[in-house]
Scaffold this motif. Structure first.
Motif, PDB file in Angstrom:
ATOM      1  N   HIS A  71      50.129 -14.995 -60.537  1.00  0.00           N
ATOM      2  CA  HIS A  71      50.256 -16.097 -59.573  1.00  0.00           C
ATOM      3  C   HIS A  71      49.230 -15.947 -58.459  1.00  0.00           C
ATOM      4  CE1 HIS A  71      51.937 -18.946 -56.713  1.00  0.00           C
ATOM      5  NE2 HIS A  71      52.025 -17.955 -55.835  1.00  0.00           N
ATOM      6  N   GLU A  72      49.120 -14.753 -57.926  1.00  0.00           N
ATOM      7  CA  GLU A  72      48.246 -14.554 -56.776  1.00  0.00           C
ATOM      8  C   GLU A  72      46.772 -14.667 -57.146  1.00  0.00           C
ATOM      9  OE1 GLU A  72      49.422 -10.861 -55.082  1.00  0.00           O
ATOM     10  OE2 GLU A  72      51.237 -11.697 -54.154  1.00  0.00           O
ATOM     11  N   VAL A  73      46.375 -14.130 -58.294  1.00  0.00           N
ATOM     12  CA  VAL A  73      44.953 -14.153 -58.637  1.00  0.00           C
ATOM     13  C   VAL A  73      44.494 -15.581 -58.925  1.00  0.00           C
ATOM     14  CG1 VAL A  73      45.055 -13.821 -61.160  1.00  0.00           C
ATOM     15  CG2 VAL A  73      43.184 -12.820 -59.851  1.00  0.00           C
ATOM     16  N   THR A  74      45.339 -16.395 -59.551  1.00  0.00           N
ATOM     17  CA  THR A  74      44.950 -17.783 -59.787  1.00  0.00           C
ATOM     18  C   THR A  74      44.939 -18.588 -58.486  1.00  0.00           C
ATOM     19  OG1 THR A  74      47.256 -18.307 -60.335  1.00  0.00           O
ATOM     20  CG2 THR A  74      45.778 -17.818 -62.169  1.00  0.00           C
ATOM     21  N   LYS A  75      45.914 -18.333 -57.653  1.00  0.00           N
ATOM     22  CA  LYS A  75      45.999 -19.045 -56.375  1.00  0.00           C
ATOM     23  C   LYS A  75      44.802 -18.718 -55.487  1.00  0.00           C
ATOM     24  CE  LYS A  75      48.767 -18.866 -52.129  1.00  0.00           C
ATOM     25  NZ  LYS A  75      50.021 -18.333 -51.529  1.00  0.00           N
ATOM     26  N   TYR A  76      44.499 -17.437 -55.319  1.00  0.00           N
ATOM     27  CA  TYR A  76      43.433 -17.042 -54.400  1.00  0.00           C
ATOM     28  C   TYR A  76      42.059 -17.431 -54.933  1.00  0.00           C
ATOM     29  CZ  TYR A  76      47.110 -14.326 -52.135  1.00  0.00           C
ATOM     30  OH  TYR A  76      48.259 -13.940 -51.499  1.00  0.00           O
ATOM     31  N   THR A  77      41.885 -17.387 -56.241  1.00  0.00           N
ATOM     32  CA  THR A  77      40.605 -17.793 -56.810  1.00  0.00           C
ATOM     33  C   THR A  77      40.342 -19.266 -56.528  1.00  0.00           C
ATOM     34  OG1 THR A  77      40.768 -16.127 -58.554  1.00  0.00           O
ATOM     35  CG2 THR A  77      39.270 -17.963 -58.947  1.00  0.00           C
ATOM     36  N   GLU A  78      41.364 -20.087 -56.702  1.00  0.00           N
ATOM     37  CA  GLU A  78      41.207 -21.513 -56.455  1.00  0.00           C
ATOM     38  C   GLU A  78      40.973 -21.795 -54.972  1.00  0.00           C
ATOM     39  OE1 GLU A  78      40.860 -25.467 -57.714  1.00  0.00           O
ATOM     40  OE2 GLU A  78      40.922 -23.580 -58.842  1.00  0.00           O
ATOM     41  N   LEU A  79      41.734 -21.121 -54.116  1.00  0.00           N
ATOM     42  CA  LEU A  79      41.557 -21.331 -52.675  1.00  0.00           C
ATOM     43  C   LEU A  79      40.168 -20.907 -52.214  1.00  0.00           C
ATOM     44  CD1 LEU A  79      44.996 -20.142 -51.211  1.00  0.00           C
ATOM     45  CD2 LEU A  79      44.156 -22.484 -51.464  1.00  0.00           C
ATOM     46  N   LEU A  80      39.688 -19.794 -52.754  1.00  0.00           N
ATOM     47  CA  LEU A  80      38.369 -19.306 -52.351  1.00  0.00           C
ATOM     48  C   LEU A  80      37.281 -20.279 -52.791  1.00  0.00           C
ATOM     49  CD1 LEU A  80      37.135 -16.802 -50.929  1.00  0.00           C
ATOM     50  CD2 LEU A  80      36.669 -15.891 -53.207  1.00  0.00           C
ATOM     51  N   ARG A  81      37.412 -20.816 -53.977  1.00  0.00           N
ATOM     52  CA  ARG A  81      36.438 -21.805 -54.459  1.00  0.00           C
ATOM     53  C   ARG A  81      36.415 -23.015 -53.531  1.00  0.00           C
ATOM     54  NH1 ARG A  81      36.865 -24.026 -60.247  1.00  0.00           N
ATOM     55  NH2 ARG A  81      34.992 -25.069 -59.452  1.00  0.00           N
ATOM     56  N   GLU A  82      37.596 -23.453 -53.125  1.00  0.00           N
ATOM     57  CA  GLU A  82      37.688 -24.653 -52.304  1.00  0.00           C
ATOM     58  C   GLU A  82      37.168 -24.416 -50.894  1.00  0.00           C
ATOM     59  OE1 GLU A  82      41.203 -27.624 -50.609  1.00  0.00           O
ATOM     60  OE2 GLU A  82      41.503 -26.496 -52.473  1.00  0.00           O
ATOM     61  N   GLU A  83      37.544 -23.284 -50.300  1.00  0.00           N
ATOM     62  CA  GLU A  83      37.176 -23.021 -48.909  1.00  0.00           C
ATOM     63  C   GLU A  83      35.697 -22.718 -48.741  1.00  0.00           C
ATOM     64  OE1 GLU A  83      39.130 -23.375 -46.179  1.00  0.00           O
ATOM     65  OE2 GLU A  83      40.443 -24.258 -47.671  1.00  0.00           O
ATOM     66  N   LEU A  84      35.101 -22.004 -49.690  1.00  0.00           N
ATOM     67  CA  LEU A  84      33.706 -21.592 -49.550  1.00  0.00           C
ATOM     68  C   LEU A  84      32.756 -22.422 -50.402  1.00  0.00           C
ATOM     69  CD1 LEU A  84      34.048 -17.680 -49.479  1.00  0.00           C
ATOM     70  CD2 LEU A  84      34.087 -19.314 -47.582  1.00  0.00           C
TER      71      LEU A  84
END
Length: 524
Positions: A71-84
């Motif tokens: 859950h965390e690795v998919t969530k953080y990967t997507e958030l990082l793509r969006e934010e940066l």
């Protein structure tokens, strides 16, 4: 040895990223990733690799917390793509855990389906609780469902006991040649038993084999075949060279369904070995579909499949399976794929259901169905695309008549099959597919698909958009109704097969009687 808390382990690992991979450069620990949609979190370790890609590293230290990793690795990967604003190919993920008992299976599944590079490492700590080495995890191979290949055969025996012994022989010879997966069916002659040498049949198919398990010496028994699934063909050659019975016959996908529908034979049950044994609890309909290759599309006669146009896994599989099922009918193959491509390109997510009945043997259909059951025996194709906005699109395929009357049906048939026996030979050798295409063309029949875009597929209305898909100059062509363009191609109209039959009923009745007398077909 006590595994330290995750915070301590994280800080220690962040100072020793080379344990995971040479060239990793630390960006930060507990790296915050806020999000305008309200979802937020902190990445355990964020790094850049030697190629400049961003690496999300999630650390777990126990089975209980390991379950959160996906859950965390998919969530953080997507958030990082969006934010940066990071491109997909410039971000990777790594899961590091001191235990992989609970984690191995779900991560193995995710690796196969996820678009990002995902790796796992088993972290070892020394007596002081510090990371000492990280060992890359080998993920589990993809589970492979047993698959029926097109290589089938039939043995006939004088008694059920002989058949049981024959089955054991088949299993033994298959194992010698590297084939452990077999699926078979018992059947028995129940009418006109005196016309066959032995009444107890055993129909079997070779399942997909692992090439590394097929011995090299088997090639000496069988010419290297230029066909689908050559290793399985070699296994079948080995079996037929060493196993004998009162009688035998070649077989092909779809033939078992013909036996199942033939009143002269009774299907008694199924046998399984190897990977197919796990399918033994399924009901008879599932096993019949397996042996006919329906789900794989290799049955060539019957296929049922469905998929969503946006499903990246299932949609390509549907296209591949339908291609197999329409082998021997190039018109429908090209037309169906043109229609499926048209549906997928509409930009509307649709659920597509496809049904194909593709016997491609008009003579056989007439002999089985004449005079009152033709509609169930002739080729038919149907599909429906159901969109989320409630618009429906349906497809109906059959043999259509172009309206040109045939003054001598029997004469046209004799141009293809000079005598009924030659049709029987073509059918038994598998050549009937080619000759049937010649026959339907000689009778002014054509494989057509009628496409209807409608609000309610159960209630066609005049406002529906109707068009015909046909092959013209070698390409799939869509012709809107009314079909004036067809007259330029010599068509008088598009009429269902029933209209052709009604117009030529007396001629067809005489033809059927002639073939039934010659081929000993029962009257229906």
């Amino acid at each position: 040895m006590t595994v330290p808390y995750e915070e301590q382990l994280r800080d220690e690992l962040s100072r020793s990223l080379s344990l995971i991979e040479q060239g990793l450069r630390l960006i930060g620990t507990e790296y915050p990733v806020p999000n305008a949609n309200g979802t937020r979190g902190r990445i355990d370790i964020l790094a850049r690799d030697a190629h400049g890609s961003w690496v999300v590293i999630e650390l777990k230290r126990a089975d209980g917390t390991a379950r959160q990793a996906l859950h965390e690795v998919t969530k953080y990967t997507e958030l990082l793509r969006e934010e940066l604003g990071i491109r997909q190919d410039r971000i990777r993920a790594v899961i590091v855990s001191t235990t992989w008992r609970e984690l191995l299976t779900p991560v193995s599944n995710m690796v196969r389906d996820w678009s990002h590079d995902l790796r796992g490492y088993a972290l070892h700590v020394d007596s002081d609780g510090k990371p000492s080495r990280a060992e890359r995890v080998t993920f589990l191979p993809e589970p492979v469902a047993p698959r029926v290949t097109p290589h089938h055969f039939i043995y006939f025996y004088n008694s059920p006991e002989d058949r049981d012994l024959g089955w054991q022989e088949i299993i033994g010879r298959a194992e010698e040649a590297g084939g452990t997966d077999l699926l078979a069916a018992n059947f028995r002659r129940v009418r006109d038993v005196h016309l066959v040498r032995a009444p107890f049949g055993l129909y079997f198919a070779i399942g997909a084999a692992e090439p590394r398990k097929v011995p090299e010496w088997i090639k000496e028994e069988c010419e290297d075949p230029d066909m689908m699934d050559p290793h399985e063909y070699e296994i079948l050659c080995h079996i037929t060279k060493h196993v004998f019975a009162a009688d035998y016959d070649s077989a092909r996908p779809g033939l078992l369904r013909e036996l199942h529908e033939d009143p002269h034979w009774d299907l008694e049950g199924y046998r399984t070995t190897g990977a197919f044994a796990k399918r033994a609890p399924l009901d008879d309909r599932d096993l019949l579909r397996d042996l006919n290759g329906d789900d794989e599309g290799i049955g060539e006669i019957l296929y049922d499949g469905s998929a969503r146009t946006t499903d990246r896994g299932r949609w390509p599989a549907l296209l591949k399976e339908s291609t197999r099922s329409l082998g021997g009918n190039p018109s429908w193959e090209h037309l169906t794929h043109a229609w499926l491509a048209d549906v997928a390109q509409e930009g509307i997510e649709s659920d597509v259901h496809l049904h194909v009945y593709n016997p491609c043997d008009l003579i056989h259909s007439l002999l089985l169905g004449w005079p009152d059951d033709i509609g169930r025996r002739v080729p038919m194709l149907s599909a429906v695309a159901i969109a989320q906005d409630d618009l429906h699109r349906s497809l109906s395929g059959q043999l259509f008549w172009d309206g040109r009357e045939v003054p001598d049906v029997a004469g046209r048939v004799r141009n293809v099959y000079p005598e009924p026996l030659l049709w029987g030979i073509a059918k038994s050798t598998g050549a009937v597919w080619d000759t049937d295409l010649q026959l339907v063309d000689a009778l002014s029949l054509h494989y057509i698909l009628v496409d209807r875009i409608e609000e309610n597929p159960l209630r066609p209305s005049e406002s529906d958009t109707v068009s015909a898909w046909k092959i013209h100059d070698g390409s799939a062509t869509r012709i809107p109704a009314p079909f004036h363009l067809l007259r330029e191609q010599g068509w008088l109209g598009i009429y269902p097969l029933a209209a052709f039959i009604e117009t030529h009923r007396d001629q067809l009745d005489a033809l059927v009687k002639e073939f039934r007398r010659a081929m000993v077909y029962p009257s229906m």
